[in-house]
Write a protein that holds these residues in place. Structure first.
Motif, PDB file in Angstrom:
ATOM      1  N   ARG A  71       0.829  -1.212   0.000  1.00 46.78           N
ATOM      2  CA  ARG A  71       0.000   0.000   0.000  1.00 46.78           C
ATOM      3  C   ARG A  71       0.867   1.268   0.000  1.00 46.78           C
ATOM      4  N   VAL A  74       2.402   1.783  -3.463  1.00 46.37           N
ATOM      5  CA  VAL A  74       1.441   2.370  -4.406  1.00 46.37           C
ATOM      6  C   VAL A  74       1.268   3.854  -4.128  1.00 46.37           C
ATOM      7  N   LEU A  75       1.171   4.204  -2.848  1.00 43.95           N
ATOM      8  CA  LEU A  75       0.995   5.609  -2.478  1.00 43.95           C
ATOM      9  C   LEU A  75       2.220   6.440  -2.854  1.00 43.95           C
ATOM     10  N   TRP A  77       4.547   5.926  -5.122  1.00 45.06           N
ATOM     11  CA  TRP A  77       4.826   6.059  -6.547  1.00 45.06           C
ATOM     12  C   TRP A  77       3.671   6.679  -7.333  1.00 45.06           C
ATOM     13  N   SER A  78       2.454   6.525  -6.866  1.00 41.73           N
ATOM     14  CA  SER A  78       1.315   7.066  -7.610  1.00 41.73           C
ATOM     15  C   SER A  78       1.243   8.585  -7.539  1.00 41.73           C
ATOM     16  N   ILE A  79       1.619   9.145  -6.403  1.00 36.53           N
ATOM     17  CA  ILE A  79       1.533  10.608  -6.255  1.00 36.53           C
ATOM     18  C   ILE A  79       2.497  11.321  -7.206  1.00 36.53           C
ATOM     19  N   LEU A  81       3.771  10.118  -9.907  1.00 37.05           N
ATOM     20  CA  LEU A  81       3.349   9.785 -11.257  1.00 37.05           C
ATOM     21  C   LEU A  81       2.206  10.692 -11.704  1.00 37.05           C
ATOM     22  N   MET A  82       1.229  10.909 -10.823  1.00 37.09           N
ATOM     23  CA  MET A  82       0.132  11.811 -11.141  1.00 37.09           C
ATOM     24  C   MET A  82       0.625  13.238 -11.335  1.00 37.09           C
TER      25      MET A  82
END
Length: 278
Positions: A71, A74-75, A77-79, A81-82
């Motif tokens: 979790r 994901v948190l 790397w996703s931030i 990336l966005m």
């Protein structure tokens, strides 16, 4: 906070006076908002983690064997990336919408102005009006201006912050820039590229005036001063700084095209111009 009022009053990109400058400011604000949406929560999270895991907080769990969390991965790397996708998208769309060579929507025909960067001054040629000026740029309000920019020496950068856009002036090359002033006023123009000892004096005023005043200025320029011929241009190419604004009542046909011609030195320009006049 005390500096903000001083910055707002300055003639810069945060005080746009044309559609291009407004669009560029919007890109800046959009990018800033996207980045703040990441930076502010990150700062808050750092403070919160430091506060929660302080030595005096007995409720904080100590997990010395912790080594991985899907979790959290994901948190983490996703931030970013966005952020890259959003900021990159804003920049990509804005770059195409505000393409320097893209014509601005308008009912009137653009004013064509040919720009030549010299050491250390700016030469502006109005081919349709048959006049020219040095360190003085006069444009009509509410009418697009199509700039054709080149350099007769080292590389420079043509920049009017309140009207938007910054384009390089390079020897042997021709670049295009479309601008428009929506409000009457005097705006500062400059070179944004260091070009030697006289760089500090390589600035000019952009006078945005109504159509009637522009026509009167053109007529006045046609009736005073000398002509921009081969000899005058040769004199202008000599390095000089702090030159007072001056206008020329006529321009030798084709002079700008010969300036743009790749690697043509001043002597060749003058010789070919004189031969053509004869």
């Amino acid at each position: 906070m005390a500096i903000l009022p001083l910055g707002a009053s300055a003639q810069g990109i945060l005080d746009p006076q044309g559609p291009v400058a407004v669009g560029e400011r919007q890109i800046l604000f959009n990018s800033l908002g996207i980045m703040l949406a990441i930076v502010i929560p990150t700062i808050v999270a750092i403070l919160a983690v430091g506060f929660w895991y302080r030595a005096s907080n007995s409720r904080a769990r100590y997990l010395p064997d912790f080594n991985h969390s899907g979790r959290l991965e994901v948190l983490v790397w996703s931030i970013p990336l966005m952020t890259v996708l959003l900021v990159g998208g804003v920049a990509w769309l804005g770059a195409h919408e505000l393409d320097p060579g893209k014509a601005l929507p308008a009912r009137m025909k653009p004013v064509t102005i040919q720009v030549v960067s010299l050491d250390w001054k700016w030469l502006f040629i109005y081919p349709d009006e048959g006049i020219a000026s040095v360190n003085q740029l006069t444009i009509p309000v509410g009418r697009p201006v199509s700039f054709e920019v080149t350099s007769a020496g080292v590389m420079n950068s043509f920049f009017v912050p309140q009207l938007g856009g910054q384009i390089y002036a390079m020897s042997g090359m021709l670049t295009h820039l479309q601008l428009q002033a929506d409000h009457a006023g005097t705006y500062r123009g400059m070179s944004a590229q260091f070009s030697g000892d006289g760089f500090a004096d390589m600035h000019f005023d952009v006078d945005a005036v109504d159509a009637g005043s522009f026509a009167r200025w053109v007529e006045a320029a046609r009736n005073e001063g000398s002509a921009l011929d081969a000899g005058t241009y040769t004199y202008l190419t000599k390095p000089s700084a702090g030159i007072a604004p001056v206008t020329y009542r006529a321009v030798t046909p084709g002079l700008f095209d010969r300036i743009v011609a790749a690697e043509m030195n001043h002597e060749e320009i003058c010789t070919r111009t004189s031969m053509r006049e004869r």
